[in-house]
Design a protein around this motif. Structure first.
Motif, PDB file in Angstrom:
ATOM      1  N   LYS A   1      -7.557  -5.361 -15.947  1.00  0.00           N
ATOM      2  CA  LYS A   1      -7.603  -6.802 -15.730  1.00  0.00           C
ATOM      3  C   LYS A   1      -7.216  -7.581 -16.992  1.00  0.00           C
ATOM      4  O   LYS A   1      -7.626  -7.222 -18.101  1.00  0.00           O
TER       5      LYS A   1
ATOM      6  N   GLY B   1      -7.226 -10.232 -19.890  1.00  0.00           N
ATOM      7  CA  GLY B   1      -8.297 -10.920 -20.592  1.00  0.00           C
ATOM      8  C   GLY B   1      -7.807 -12.064 -21.462  1.00  0.00           C
ATOM      9  O   GLY B   1      -8.606 -12.818 -21.998  1.00  0.00           O
TER      10      GLY B   1
ATOM     11  N   HIS C   1      -6.551  -6.697 -22.314  1.00  0.00           N
ATOM     12  CA  HIS C   1      -6.948  -6.329 -20.961  1.00  0.00           C
ATOM     13  C   HIS C   1      -8.298  -5.613 -21.002  1.00  0.00           C
ATOM     14  O   HIS C   1      -8.718  -5.104 -22.047  1.00  0.00           O
TER      15      HIS C   1
ATOM     16  N   ARG D   1     -13.243  -1.566 -16.436  1.00  0.00           N
ATOM     17  CA  ARG D   1     -14.658  -1.220 -16.261  1.00  0.00           C
ATOM     18  C   ARG D   1     -14.781   0.293 -16.126  1.00  0.00           C
ATOM     19  O   ARG D   1     -14.359   0.882 -15.130  1.00  0.00           O
TER      20      ARG D   1
ATOM     21  N   SER E   1     -14.894 -12.890 -24.292  1.00  0.00           N
ATOM     22  CA  SER E   1     -14.079 -12.668 -23.090  1.00  0.00           C
ATOM     23  C   SER E   1     -14.712 -11.634 -22.166  1.00  0.00           C
ATOM     24  O   SER E   1     -14.703 -11.793 -20.940  1.00  0.00           O
ATOM     25  N   ILE E   2     -15.269 -10.577 -22.738  1.00  0.00           N
ATOM     26  CA  ILE E   2     -15.910  -9.557 -21.912  1.00  0.00           C
ATOM     27  C   ILE E   2     -17.162 -10.112 -21.252  1.00  0.00           C
ATOM     28  O   ILE E   2     -17.407  -9.878 -20.065  1.00  0.00           O
TER      29      ILE E   2
ATOM     30  N   GLU F   1     -17.742 -13.195 -20.417  1.00  0.00           N
ATOM     31  CA  GLU F   1     -17.302 -14.094 -19.351  1.00  0.00           C
ATOM     32  C   GLU F   1     -16.763 -13.319 -18.157  1.00  0.00           C
ATOM     33  O   GLU F   1     -17.003 -13.680 -17.010  1.00  0.00           O
ATOM     34  N   TYR F   2     -16.059 -12.234 -18.435  1.00  0.00           N
ATOM     35  CA  TYR F   2     -15.497 -11.404 -17.368  1.00  0.00           C
ATOM     36  C   TYR F   2     -16.612 -10.740 -16.552  1.00  0.00           C
ATOM     37  O   TYR F   2     -16.578 -10.736 -15.319  1.00  0.00           O
TER      38      TYR F   2
ATOM     39  N   LYS G   1     -18.439 -12.831 -13.957  1.00  0.00           N
ATOM     40  CA  LYS G   1     -17.701 -13.106 -12.719  1.00  0.00           C
ATOM     41  C   LYS G   1     -17.698 -11.922 -11.751  1.00  0.00           C
ATOM     42  O   LYS G   1     -17.257 -12.048 -10.619  1.00  0.00           O
TER      43      LYS G   1
END
Length: 200
Positions: free
Chosen positions: A99, A101, A122, A125, A192-193, A195-196, A199
């Motif tokens: 994904k 980033g 990017h 997970r 960023s992680i 926030e990711y 979601k």
């Protein structure tokens, strides 16, 4: 075979193609693919760091992005990234498993080495179902709690603990054990992680 890279000016406009060694010698902007693997476990977030081979020309033995590499001239970004993941970690991921980033421009310097990267960041997970088969550029994969790494970045602690996913041994780490990225880049990754994950 020489690795040829597209170079860019300060405005991000392509200006030509040069050999990788020349790019680092002259301090030219160029594109890279960064993929940070993270794991969620017991409501905690963990980052996975690769330990660079002791044979690497730049930053040997230091801990760095899970998988990363240069995007060669006229090479597709995602294909380049999936290739790097396969070469370094032995994992065959699909594009939808990686994904976006964001993009971060970073400068790393070590002696005459000047690395001016347009980093295409990017995330993936990670699950324990994936078995690493590391290439010769990597010597270990270590899992570190994101919160602890954040404290290391901000200077709130000087030593953190990680666990090797290959040997399952614990390892203590200090700031100098990591590739010396800009603090701004490290904070960008952490934010960023988080926030990711929110979601998901």
């Amino acid at each position: 075979m020489k690795e040829m890279l597209t170079v860019f000016n300060n405005e991000g406009e392509p200006t030509g193609i040069k050999d990788r060694d020349e790019v680092h010698r002259d301090g030219e902007w160029h594109e890279t693919f960064h993929c940070w693997f993270f794991e969620q476990k017991d409501k905690k977030i963990y980052l996975l760091f690769q330990q660079r081979s002791s044979e690497k020309k730049d930053f040997p033995d230091l801990f760095d992005i899970t998988a990363a590499g240069h995007i060669e001239a006229q090479e597709n970004l995602m294909k380049a990234g999936l290739r790097e993941i396969k070469e370094e970690l032995g994992l065959e991921l699909k594009a939808e498993q990686v994904k976006k980033g964001g993009v971060f421009k970073e400068v790393l310097k070590e002696g005459t080495f000047i690395d001016k990267e347009i980093c295409h960041v990017h995330f993936h997970r990670y699950t324990s179902a994936l078995d690493f088969d590391i290439g010769n550029e990597v010597q270990d994969i270590v899992r570190v709690p994101l919160e602890q790494f954040s404290y290391l970045v901000t200077g709130e602690c000087r030593r953190i603990s990680g666990v090797s996913l290959l040997s399952e041994h614990s390892i203590d780490l200090v700031k100098k054990d990591f590739v010396p990225h800009e603090v701004g880049y490290e904070r960008f990754i952490i934010q960023s992680i988080c926030e990711y994950v929110e979601k998901l």
